[in-house]
Design a protein around this motif. Structure first.
Motif, PDB file in Angstrom:
ATOM      1  N   TYR A   2       0.822  -1.205   0.000  1.00  0.00           N
ATOM      2  CA  TYR A   2       0.000   0.000   0.000  1.00  0.00           C
ATOM      3  C   TYR A   2       0.860   1.261   0.000  1.00  0.00           C
ATOM      4  CZ  TYR A   2      -4.030  -2.939   1.083  1.00  0.00           C
ATOM      5  OH  TYR A   2      -5.012  -3.888   1.040  1.00  0.00           O
ATOM      6  N   VAL A   4       0.528   5.248   1.467  1.00  0.00           N
ATOM      7  CA  VAL A   4      -0.307   5.948   2.439  1.00  0.00           C
ATOM      8  C   VAL A   4       0.154   7.386   2.647  1.00  0.00           C
ATOM      9  CG1 VAL A   4      -0.862   3.814   3.659  1.00  0.00           C
ATOM     10  CG2 VAL A   4       1.093   5.172   4.407  1.00  0.00           C
ATOM     11  N   THR A   5      -0.762   8.202   3.119  1.00  0.00           N
ATOM     12  CA  THR A   5      -0.427   9.523   3.633  1.00  0.00           C
ATOM     13  C   THR A   5      -0.057   9.385   5.108  1.00  0.00           C
ATOM     14  OG1 THR A   5      -2.684   9.998   4.354  1.00  0.00           O
ATOM     15  CG2 THR A   5      -2.118  10.556   2.072  1.00  0.00           C
ATOM     16  N   GLU A   8      -3.233   8.639   7.054  1.00  0.00           N
ATOM     17  CA  GLU A   8      -3.663   7.244   6.944  1.00  0.00           C
ATOM     18  C   GLU A   8      -2.772   6.332   7.784  1.00  0.00           C
ATOM     19  OE1 GLU A   8      -5.531   7.536   2.413  1.00  0.00           O
ATOM     20  OE2 GLU A   8      -3.427   6.989   2.742  1.00  0.00           O
ATOM     21  N   GLN A  11      -3.899   6.502  11.277  1.00  0.00           N
ATOM     22  CA  GLN A  11      -5.092   5.674  11.470  1.00  0.00           C
ATOM     23  C   GLN A  11      -4.727   4.195  11.568  1.00  0.00           C
ATOM     24  OE1 GLN A  11      -7.312   7.506   7.945  1.00  0.00           O
ATOM     25  NE2 GLN A  11      -8.997   6.966   9.307  1.00  0.00           N
ATOM     26  N   ILE A  12      -3.799   3.781  10.739  1.00  0.00           N
ATOM     27  CA  ILE A  12      -3.356   2.383  10.748  1.00  0.00           C
ATOM     28  C   ILE A  12      -2.705   2.045  12.082  1.00  0.00           C
ATOM     29  CG2 ILE A  12      -1.628   0.826   9.734  1.00  0.00           C
ATOM     30  CD1 ILE A  12      -2.331   2.288   7.021  1.00  0.00           C
ATOM     31  N   ASN A 168       2.417  13.861   2.378  1.00  0.00           N
ATOM     32  CA  ASN A 168       1.198  14.031   1.602  1.00  0.00           C
ATOM     33  C   ASN A 168       1.465  14.706   0.267  1.00  0.00           C
ATOM     34  OD1 ASN A 168      -0.196  13.086   3.943  1.00  0.00           O
ATOM     35  ND2 ASN A 168      -0.076  15.153   4.791  1.00  0.00           N
ATOM     36  N   LYS A 189       5.231   6.220   1.642  1.00  0.00           N
ATOM     37  CA  LYS A 189       4.398   7.402   1.795  1.00  0.00           C
ATOM     38  C   LYS A 189       4.215   8.091   0.444  1.00  0.00           C
ATOM     39  CE  LYS A 189       4.745   6.182   6.073  1.00  0.00           C
ATOM     40  NZ  LYS A 189       5.607   4.987   5.913  1.00  0.00           N
ATOM     41  N   ILE A 219      -8.674  -0.213   7.154  1.00  0.00           N
ATOM     42  CA  ILE A 219      -8.472   1.221   6.897  1.00  0.00           C
ATOM     43  C   ILE A 219      -8.628   1.512   5.408  1.00  0.00           C
ATOM     44  CG2 ILE A 219      -6.848   3.151   7.093  1.00  0.00           C
ATOM     45  CD1 ILE A 219      -7.989   2.097   9.771  1.00  0.00           C
ATOM     46  N   PRO A 221      -6.667   2.073   2.518  1.00  0.00           N
ATOM     47  CA  PRO A 221      -6.108   3.084   1.610  1.00  0.00           C
ATOM     48  C   PRO A 221      -6.229   2.576   0.180  1.00  0.00           C
ATOM     49  CG  PRO A 221      -4.345   1.920   2.777  1.00  0.00           C
ATOM     50  CD  PRO A 221      -5.632   1.464   3.377  1.00  0.00           C
ATOM     51  N   ASN A 222      -6.570   3.448  -0.751  1.00  0.00           N
ATOM     52  CA  ASN A 222      -6.892   2.989  -2.102  1.00  0.00           C
ATOM     53  C   ASN A 222      -5.709   3.092  -3.057  1.00  0.00           C
ATOM     54  OD1 ASN A 222      -6.699   5.725  -2.503  1.00  0.00           O
ATOM     55  ND2 ASN A 222      -8.704   5.978  -3.439  1.00  0.00           N
TER      56      ASN A 222
END
Length: 510
Positions: A2, A4-5, A8, A11-12, A168, A189, A219, A221-222
């Protein structure tokens, strides 16, 4: 894998702690252990290591790393940049463990001259100053520390993300450490795939720190990375009793009197990538030349207007239903108006629109928005073409490649292949894959035509459309990477990529 930002990843981490039950202390210790295990493969006891520590969890990772290196007997100096009292939470706990093990650290604020001398004497700098939680511009004293580090020609290894960078999109000004390597934790990231931030990362290694797969599923993430393992395992196969009519009937609408190479490149790549039958639809005036250069394809000869295929011919003279997939646009020309919407709307096969096809599409996007095609449409813009399609500046797009791709793909219900360093593939529902193969040799005319041909062929071979697109993008980049084993980055031509296709595909299959 994955992508992620920072938000995110937070959150993980929280889900891992609150729902799975792994403590923050466990995650921090695991991160430090993973970092040191990887670092030990490339250092020796002759190295002099300096660990630079900030106040957040990145600094906590730094204390774990410093302790583990000290326990293994390395020549080590540890520097804490913020005042000691600024270190809180789990990072403070690991600072106290570090001290209780009998190790000491120096304060940057109190010994700035000695800090600079320590940097000059070390061979490796471990950057654990600022992690993914950075918001806004880097403040003192971190900005001056980063500036000082960048002046030294030392091996710099960053923990998770080079300090000073945002994790980000949307960051224009980058003030960060230039790392030689970044050991990113669990998931790369977003900024690792966006320039200018990407130039700070160096070689990136993704370390597993034990976060369960379920956490990422929850979570969700896409964004994901297209990995070599994924491509190898999903390449299309061909049964022994396959015949050419079942291996994909491809149509490539391309070329004009001033751009005769584009249809040759796209068709050649399509043939080398497995399409069973390939037909070129080209203007009448250039057909004799092209038929000599490509002998394996058939042709549709079209009436023209000012040396380009006419819109009347596009609408009336092509038997679209005979083909399983169509690519349109390479070298098509811009002298006369053409409508991609009217040409393709009633066709029920897969479509790839590239190059001049995107130019014509950009003037009729309201039609594509109001009446999306029922069959898949794939567009392959480079940054200039994406700016033309979206109305955004190239600078705005560079800062927001993931977001702008997703916005366009979901709005117009198309698959977007945004080309460039780290090509991003986006589906109409907003899922994204980022590619890590390829190099600057692809910045040359014709390389996009080759990708168009590979894409069309793969889309006709694979059961999964997204696997076909991702695999085509990855293989296209891999061709360029393989070429640098024998060619200079300036010397790779698009035809070289086609010639390498059989060897590269074979290496992935076997």
């Amino acid at each position: 894998m994955y992508v992620v930002t920072g938000g995110e990843m937070h959150q993980i981490d929280r889900y891992t702690m609150d729902q799975i039950g792994l403590s923050e202390e466990t995650l921090m210790e695991s991160a430090g252990q993973a970092f040191v295990r990887h670092l030990l493969t490339s250092i020796s006891k002759k190295d002099r290591v300096i660990v630079l520590i900030g106040s957040g969890n990145n600094g906590g990772d730094g204390f774990v790393i410093a302790r583990l290196l000290a326990e293994k007997g390395f020549q080590l100096s540890t520097w804490v940049v913020p005042p000691k009292e600024r270190i809180k939470g789990t990072a403070k706990k690991y600072m106290e463990i570090f001290e209780r093990c009998g190790y000491t650290f120096d304060s940057y604020k109190q010994n700035r001259e000695r800090f600079t001398r320590s940097l000059s004497e070390c061979t490796i700098i471990v950057d654990a100053l600022l992690g993914t939680g950075l918001k806004g511009r880097v403040r003192q004293p971190y900005d001056e520390v980063i500036y000082t580090i960048n002046q030294f020609d030392k091996r710099v290894v960053s923990v998770d993300i080079p300090s000073g960078l945002s994790s980000n999109e949307g960051e224009e000004d980058v003030v960060g450490i230039y790392a030689d390597e970044t050991y990113t934790l669990q998931a790369p990231k977003v900024s690792r795939f966006l320039y200018p931030a990407a130039s700070h990362y160096g070689v990136v290694h993704t370390l597993d720190i034990g976060i369960p797969t379920k956490v990422f599923r929850e979570i969700a993430p896409n964004r994901r990375v297209i990995t070599e393992e994924r491509v190898r395992s999903t390449l299309a196969s061909r049964p022994a009793n396959m015949h050419k009519g079942k291996a994909g009937r491809a149509l490539i609408i391309a070329g004009s009197e001033t751009m005769t190479g584009a249809p040759v490149l796209a068709t050649g790549a399509c043939l080398r990538s497995g399409a069973g039958l390939v037909t070129m639809a080209v203007p009448k005036s250039i057909h004799p030349l092209l038929s000599e250069r490509i002998t394996e394809s058939t042709s549709i000869v079209l009436e023209e207007d000012q040396g380009e295929v006419s819109q009347v011919a596009l609408t009336n003279d092509i038997p679209f239903r005979q083909f399983d997939g169509v690519a349109i646009g390479p070298g098509l020309g811009r002298k006369t108006d053409k409508t991609m919407f009217d040409t393709l709307q009633s066709y029920d096969g897969v479509v790839v629109v590239d190059a001049d096809g995107l130019y014509h599409m950009s003037k009729e996007l309201h039609h594509w928005f109001n009446q999306p095609r029922s069959a898949p449409t794939v567009i392959t813009p480079h940054m200039g073409e994406m700016a033309m399609l979206t109305g955004l500046s190239i600078s705005e797009l560079e800062q927001n490649r993931f977001k702008s791709s997703k916005d366009f793909a979901t709005k117009y219900q198309m698959y977007v292949v945004l080309k460039g360093p780290f090509t991003i593939v986006t589906t109409p529902n907003g899922n994204q894959w980022v590619n890590t193969t390829g190099n600057a040799s692809l910045a040359k005319g014709g390389s996009g035509d080759v990708l168009t041909g590979i894409l069309l062929a793969f889309m006709l071979q694979h059961d999964s459309l997204i696997e076909a697109i991702c695999n085509a993008v990855h293989i296209h980049g891999k061709l360029a990477d393989e070429m640098l084993e024998t060619h200079d980055v300036f010397s790779v031509n698009a035809t070289d990529l086609i010639h390498s296709l059989p060897r590269v595909l074979r290496s992935y299959r076997y």
